[in-house]
Design a protein around this motif. Structure first.
Motif, PDB file in Angstrom:
ATOM      1  N   ALA A 190     -29.458 -79.327  64.278  1.00  0.00           N
ATOM      2  CA  ALA A 190     -28.816 -80.121  63.228  1.00  0.00           C
ATOM      3  C   ALA A 190     -27.436 -79.563  62.920  1.00  0.00           C
ATOM      4  CB  ALA A 190     -29.672 -80.106  61.954  1.00  0.00           C
ATOM      5  N   PRO A 191     -26.572 -80.347  62.260  1.00  0.00           N
ATOM      6  CA  PRO A 191     -25.325 -79.788  61.730  1.00  0.00           C
ATOM      7  C   PRO A 191     -25.639 -78.627  60.787  1.00  0.00           C
ATOM      8  CG  PRO A 191     -25.287 -82.183  61.629  1.00  0.00           C
ATOM      9  CD  PRO A 191     -26.691 -81.793  62.019  1.00  0.00           C
ATOM     10  N   GLY A 192     -24.746 -77.641  60.735  1.00  0.00           N
ATOM     11  CA  GLY A 192     -25.015 -76.418  59.980  1.00  0.00           C
ATOM     12  C   GLY A 192     -25.451 -76.647  58.537  1.00  0.00           C
ATOM     13  N   LYS A 193     -24.692 -77.427  57.795  1.00  0.00           N
ATOM     14  CA  LYS A 193     -25.012 -77.657  56.383  1.00  0.00           C
ATOM     15  C   LYS A 193     -26.332 -78.395  56.230  1.00  0.00           C
ATOM     16  CE  LYS A 193     -20.206 -77.718  54.742  1.00  0.00           C
ATOM     17  NZ  LYS A 193     -19.147 -78.527  54.091  1.00  0.00           N
ATOM     18  N   GLU A 194     -26.570 -79.356  57.114  1.00  0.00           N
ATOM     19  CA  GLU A 194     -27.799 -80.138  57.058  1.00  0.00           C
ATOM     20  C   GLU A 194     -29.018 -79.260  57.315  1.00  0.00           C
ATOM     21  OE1 GLU A 194     -30.573 -83.388  57.153  1.00  0.00           O
ATOM     22  OE2 GLU A 194     -28.557 -83.195  56.288  1.00  0.00           O
ATOM     23  N   LEU A 195     -28.908 -78.340  58.272  1.00  0.00           N
ATOM     24  CA  LEU A 195     -30.041 -77.489  58.621  1.00  0.00           C
ATOM     25  C   LEU A 195     -30.459 -76.619  57.441  1.00  0.00           C
ATOM     26  CD1 LEU A 195     -31.786 -76.630  61.202  1.00  0.00           C
ATOM     27  CD2 LEU A 195     -30.353 -74.590  61.193  1.00  0.00           C
ATOM     28  N   PHE A 196     -29.478 -76.084  56.726  1.00  0.00           N
ATOM     29  CA  PHE A 196     -29.796 -75.180  55.624  1.00  0.00           C
ATOM     30  C   PHE A 196     -30.203 -75.912  54.350  1.00  0.00           C
ATOM     31  CE2 PHE A 196     -27.905 -72.144  58.416  1.00  0.00           C
ATOM     32  CZ  PHE A 196     -28.430 -70.922  58.040  1.00  0.00           C
ATOM     33  N   SER A 197     -29.700 -77.116  54.166  1.00  0.00           N
ATOM     34  CA  SER A 197     -30.062 -77.870  52.965  1.00  0.00           C
ATOM     35  C   SER A 197     -31.379 -78.622  53.127  1.00  0.00           C
ATOM     36  CB  SER A 197     -28.943 -78.846  52.588  1.00  0.00           C
ATOM     37  OG  SER A 197     -28.700 -79.772  53.644  1.00  0.00           O
ATOM     38  N   HIS A 198     -31.708 -79.039  54.374  1.00  0.00           N
ATOM     39  CA  HIS A 198     -32.938 -79.788  54.610  1.00  0.00           C
ATOM     40  C   HIS A 198     -33.639 -79.308  55.881  1.00  0.00           C
ATOM     41  CE1 HIS A 198     -30.436 -82.629  52.176  1.00  0.00           C
ATOM     42  NE2 HIS A 198     -31.579 -82.697  51.501  1.00  0.00           N
ATOM     43  N   PRO A 199     -34.089 -78.043  55.926  1.00  0.00           N
ATOM     44  CA  PRO A 199     -34.839 -77.588  57.104  1.00  0.00           C
ATOM     45  C   PRO A 199     -36.185 -78.305  57.175  1.00  0.00           C
ATOM     46  CG  PRO A 199     -34.966 -75.951  55.366  1.00  0.00           C
ATOM     47  CD  PRO A 199     -34.003 -77.005  54.887  1.00  0.00           C
ATOM     48  N   VAL A 200     -36.567 -78.741  58.367  1.00  0.00           N
ATOM     49  CA  VAL A 200     -37.798 -79.520  58.527  1.00  0.00           C
ATOM     50  C   VAL A 200     -38.903 -78.710  59.195  1.00  0.00           C
ATOM     51  CG1 VAL A 200     -38.820 -81.578  59.586  1.00  0.00           C
ATOM     52  CG2 VAL A 200     -36.520 -81.688  58.598  1.00  0.00           C
ATOM     53  N   HIS A 201     -38.585 -78.043  60.297  1.00  0.00           N
ATOM     54  CA  HIS A 201     -39.617 -77.305  61.025  1.00  0.00           C
ATOM     55  C   HIS A 201     -40.049 -76.067  60.224  1.00  0.00           C
ATOM     56  CE1 HIS A 201     -41.665 -75.167  64.296  1.00  0.00           C
ATOM     57  NE2 HIS A 201     -41.701 -76.327  64.930  1.00  0.00           N
ATOM     58  N   PRO A 202     -41.343 -75.783  60.157  1.00  0.00           N
ATOM     59  CA  PRO A 202     -41.818 -74.615  59.389  1.00  0.00           C
ATOM     60  C   PRO A 202     -41.191 -73.297  59.834  1.00  0.00           C
ATOM     61  CG  PRO A 202     -43.656 -76.039  59.979  1.00  0.00           C
ATOM     62  CD  PRO A 202     -42.457 -76.578  60.701  1.00  0.00           C
ATOM     63  N   TYR A 203     -40.900 -73.183  61.126  1.00  0.00           N
ATOM     64  CA  TYR A 203     -40.282 -71.940  61.611  1.00  0.00           C
ATOM     65  C   TYR A 203     -38.858 -71.799  61.070  1.00  0.00           C
ATOM     66  CZ  TYR A 203     -38.450 -68.379  64.752  1.00  0.00           C
ATOM     67  OH  TYR A 203     -37.858 -67.241  65.247  1.00  0.00           O
ATOM     68  N   THR A 204     -38.107 -72.890  61.057  1.00  0.00           N
ATOM     69  CA  THR A 204     -36.752 -72.865  60.491  1.00  0.00           C
ATOM     70  C   THR A 204     -36.814 -72.512  59.011  1.00  0.00           C
ATOM     71  OG1 THR A 204     -36.112 -74.615  62.039  1.00  0.00           O
ATOM     72  CG2 THR A 204     -34.619 -74.174  60.223  1.00  0.00           C
ATOM     73  N   GLN A 205     -37.749 -73.106  58.299  1.00  0.00           N
ATOM     74  CA  GLN A 205     -37.916 -72.810  56.872  1.00  0.00           C
ATOM     75  C   GLN A 205     -38.217 -71.330  56.660  1.00  0.00           C
ATOM     76  OE1 GLN A 205     -41.049 -75.494  55.738  1.00  0.00           O
ATOM     77  NE2 GLN A 205     -39.766 -77.326  55.907  1.00  0.00           N
ATOM     78  N   SER A 206     -39.039 -70.768  57.550  1.00  0.00           N
ATOM     79  CA  SER A 206     -39.393 -69.355  57.450  1.00  0.00           C
ATOM     80  C   SER A 206     -38.180 -68.458  57.685  1.00  0.00           C
ATOM     81  CB  SER A 206     -40.484 -69.027  58.466  1.00  0.00           C
ATOM     82  OG  SER A 206     -40.803 -67.656  58.463  1.00  0.00           O
TER      83      SER A 206
END
Length: 297
Positions: free
Chosen positions: A236-252
């Motif tokens: 995802a775009p950088g800002k989008e990834l950090f504001s709306h992480p979807v995958h549980p691993y990314t969230q972790s």
């Protein structure tokens, strides 16, 4: 090939056969694009396959399978790569994590920086090489007055700047930076990251920036890919990834970023990532424009 794309990677695999019964899938079906003029961040924990992906792209490792298209050339095809090797190695450069082991300690910094230019321009005299080294040193924030010093006289940050200068010597179209800040102090890390941003603005630098420090990757990257166990699990775009992480691993991973405020850190919980078991076969989903996640149907 879309003219905005410099690199297209499709279903890239790199397997290691340990014995008759054991195969390690270091990279297992990775696909993504790198656009011209962007810094693409590739993150994940140690052993996730991100460095192997970069080295396979650079042909330091021979890919097991998959397609790599660089500037219109299918460089995963051995015959195409051999035929165009000189051009490809000039247009694609790599910066390694340990700058001290990536330089020849018997050469001066000026000689190290000008070495690629000397090899490609065999008729260039000493004056031209020194001028080229001075130009590159100025671009990366090094003083030409230290040109005749040896690597042992430089700090880690200065050596990494010298390696970046060397990588820029042939005006490459792509730089693969493999953990270029991991071994540096925090203040020096910020300087190197700012240098990459400056080069992107001034030189239209295109870079695959590999790191495990999400805070730095968030600042430097236009788009970010998250790797886990050899697979790309979110992009995802950088800002989008950090504001709306979807995958549980990314969230972790995002939850694990240290909180600088000690009072806030007390209330900062990190449950860790527990891989899902069972379910359907994971596939790519576009959850919003340009935001993809690898999850079960």
């Amino acid at each position: 090939m879309n003219e905005k794309k410099l690199v297209e990677i499709r279903n890239l695999k790199k397997y290691y056969r340990l014995d008759r019964h054991t195969t390690v899938k270091a990279v297992d079906g990775v696909s993504f694009d790198i656009l011209k003029g962007e810094i693409f961040g590739l993150v994940g924990e140690s052993g996730s396959g991100k460095s192997t992906t970069g080295k396979a792209l650079m042909h330091l490792f021979e890919p097991t399978d998959g397609s790599v298209c660089f500037d219109g050339m299918e460089i995963s095809d051995k015959s195409v790569y051999r035929k165009n090797r000189s051009r490809i190695t000039g247009e694609m450069q790599m910066i390694f994590q340990d700058a001290a082991s990536a330089v020849n300690t018997r050469m001066t910094i000026g000689e190290i920086i000008a070495e690629p230019f000397r090899i490609r321009s065999r008729k260039a005299g000493k004056k031209a090489l020194r001028e080229k080294a001075a130009e590159l040193m100025a671009l990366t924030g090094l003083s030409s007055s230290v040109m005749d010093r040896y690597p042992s006289e430089f700090s880690g940050g200065q050596l990494q700047r010298a390696c970046i200068a060397r990588a820029l010597a042939l005006n490459p179209k792509l730089i693969i930076a493999d953990e270029p800040i991991a071994s540096l102090d925090v203040s020096i890390q910020a300087q190197i990251v700012n240098l990459f941003k400056k080069l992107q603005e001034e030189c239209r630098l295109t870079c695959l920036f590999i790191a495990h420090d999400l805070a730095m990757v968030r600042y430097i990257s236009d788009r970010i890919g998250v790797m886990h166990r050899g697979r790309l699990v979110e992009l995802a775009p950088g800002k989008e990834l950090f504001s709306h992480p979807v995958h549980p691993y990314t969230q972790s991973l995002i939850e694990a970023i240290p909180v600088p405020d000690p009072r806030a850190a007390k209330n900062h919980s990190h449950a860790g990532y527990q891989p899902e078991r069972g379910g359907g076969q994971p596939v790519w989903h576009e959850v919003s424009p340009g935001h993809f996640v690898f999850a079960a149907e």
